[in-house]
Design an enzyme around this catalytic site. Structure first.
Site, PDB file in Angstrom:
ATOM      1  N   CYS A 142       0.826  -1.217   0.000  1.00 57.08           N
ATOM      2  CA  CYS A 142       0.000   0.000   0.000  1.00 57.08           C
ATOM      3  C   CYS A 142       0.858   1.265   0.000  1.00 57.08           C
ATOM      4  O   CYS A 142       1.568   1.508  -0.964  1.00 57.08           O
ATOM      5  CB  CYS A 142      -1.001  -0.030   1.159  1.00 57.08           C
ATOM      6  N   LYS A 163     -12.282   8.021  -0.980  1.00 49.80           N
ATOM      7  CA  LYS A 163     -11.457   6.910  -0.528  1.00 49.80           C
ATOM      8  C   LYS A 163     -11.792   5.639  -1.305  1.00 49.80           C
ATOM      9  O   LYS A 163     -12.969   5.299  -1.517  1.00 49.80           O
ATOM     10  CB  LYS A 163     -11.684   6.662   0.968  1.00 49.80           C
ATOM     11  N   SER A 192      -7.784   0.050   0.771  1.00 43.19           N
ATOM     12  CA  SER A 192      -8.147   1.081   1.737  1.00 43.19           C
ATOM     13  C   SER A 192      -7.141   2.218   1.603  1.00 43.19           C
ATOM     14  O   SER A 192      -6.109   2.238   2.258  1.00 43.19           O
ATOM     15  CB  SER A 192      -8.120   0.509   3.160  1.00 43.19           C
ATOM     16  N   HIS A 235      -4.348  -4.476   0.262  1.00 47.65           N
ATOM     17  CA  HIS A 235      -4.033  -5.101   1.544  1.00 47.65           C
ATOM     18  C   HIS A 235      -4.493  -6.560   1.563  1.00 47.65           C
ATOM     19  O   HIS A 235      -5.426  -6.924   2.277  1.00 47.65           O
ATOM     20  CB  HIS A 235      -4.713  -4.339   2.681  1.00 47.65           C
ATOM     21  N   GLU A 237      -3.184  -8.828   3.082  1.00 48.01           N
ATOM     22  CA  GLU A 237      -2.951  -9.379   4.428  1.00 48.01           C
ATOM     23  C   GLU A 237      -4.105  -9.116   5.384  1.00 48.01           C
ATOM     24  O   GLU A 237      -4.158  -9.690   6.477  1.00 48.01           O
ATOM     25  CB  GLU A 237      -1.651  -8.808   5.005  1.00 48.01           C
ATOM     26  N   ARG A 249     -13.972   3.223  12.739  1.00 42.01           N
ATOM     27  CA  ARG A 249     -13.020   4.193  13.283  1.00 42.01           C
ATOM     28  C   ARG A 249     -13.160   5.543  12.581  1.00 42.01           C
ATOM     29  O   ARG A 249     -13.183   6.595  13.220  1.00 42.01           O
ATOM     30  CB  ARG A 249     -11.600   3.659  13.101  1.00 42.01           C
TER      31      ARG A 249
END
Length: 302
Positions: A142, A163, A192, A235, A237, A249
């Site tokens: 990323c 985003k 993300s 991502h 992972e 969040r």
């Protein structure tokens, strides 16, 4: 792959619970093989979660791996205790005279900064330059991938209108490349991020090869033609719930963010998301360790 990690690391108990083969130092010393030495520069704020995610993937092939965790000396993390860093992490000055078979440089939620405005940018540049002679292959994730593209190849990122968050389909561009060996023609990846790199910049660069791209999320997977650098803009992972945790969040911070796309079942945030990328995640990490680290690294560093 048995992984040799520090005794007492919180991820150890969770890995054993998941039946990941974790080896203690005494047993590692009795094996008559040369283990791979992997250093992880963990730039993510919630370091313990990232540790578990990456160790889970590094523990899934039949080689012994020694792990060293690295944190920046020029930036103090607010989301992990000093005792955790002091116990399980080291800094670049302490390892710069060593050589490593592989390295992982993680992402970081700092895309709104210009690279030179990041308070540890000079330190990261020093580390990236050091990898040229001291690491066989580096996996960049990323923001870590964007940093590598900017520093090594002069390709800058640009800000997106909103985003890029969700699970997106990707197409393999060249299935003959070892890194994507065994991949389906189309596969899912979590993304993300607020920034992106231009597809044409990647395609036109003589030192880079594009390996996977998405109509919706853009460039995902690429490598340098000398195999030194592997770059993932997403991502793989991530756990199934990571995007949900990030979404909650961001909402709690009052940010104007949209629900991650193609993620919650029926777009109902009260339903548990499914992990539809796990097999390709394990395959990519396994291919990287086998073909780009183990098969290429010298048995003895000169």
């Amino acid at each position: 792959m048995p992984i040799n990690i520090p005794e007492g690391l919180p991820a150890r108990k969770l890995l054993k619970k998941e039946k990941i083969f974790v080896m203690d130092e005494d047993r590692a010393r009795t094996q008559d093989i040369r283990p791979l030495n992997i250093v992880i520069l963990n730039l993510m704020p919630e370091k313990e979660k990232t540790e578990l995610q990456l160790l889970r993937l590094l523990g899934n092939t039949p080689l012994q791996v020694n792990i060293t965790f690295l944190h920046t000396a020029t930036h103090v993390s607010k989301n992990v205790s000093k005792s955790h860093l002091d116990t399980f992490y080291t800094t670049f000055n302490e390892i710069k005279n060593h050589r490593y078979d592989g390295m992982i440089i993680t992402g970081a939620p700092i895309e709104h900064f210009q690279f030179e405005d990041v308070n540890y940018w000079e330190e990261l540049v020093e580390i990236m330059d050091w990898t040229k002679k001291n690491v066989t292959s580096v996996l960049h994730i990323c923001w870590g991938a964007q940093a590598a593209l900017y520093h090594h190849y002069g390709i800058d990122k640009f800000e997106l209108p909103k985003k890029c968050s969700g699970i997106f389909q990707h197409t393999v561009t060249d299935p003959t490349v070892k890194l994507v060996r065994g991949f389906e023609d189309v596969f899912n990846v979590p993304h993300s991020r607020y920034t992106e790199v231009a597809l044409e910049d990647i395609k036109s660069h003589p030192e880079l090869k594009l390996l996977a791209v998405s109509d919706d999320a853009g460039v995902f997977l690429l490598k340098s033609k000398d195999n030194k650098h592997i770059m993932l803009t997403g991502h793989l992972e991530y756990d199934a719930t990571t995007l949900a945790e990030e979404y909650e969040r961001d909402l709690a911070k009052g940010l104007d963010v949209h629900m991650p796309e193609n993620y919650f079942p029926n777009n109902d945030k009260n339903k548990t998301p499914l992990n539809t990328w796990r097999s390709h995640t394990h395959l990519l990490f396994s291919n990287w360790l086998n073909y780009y680290v183990y098969q290429e690294t010298p048995y003895k560093w000169e």
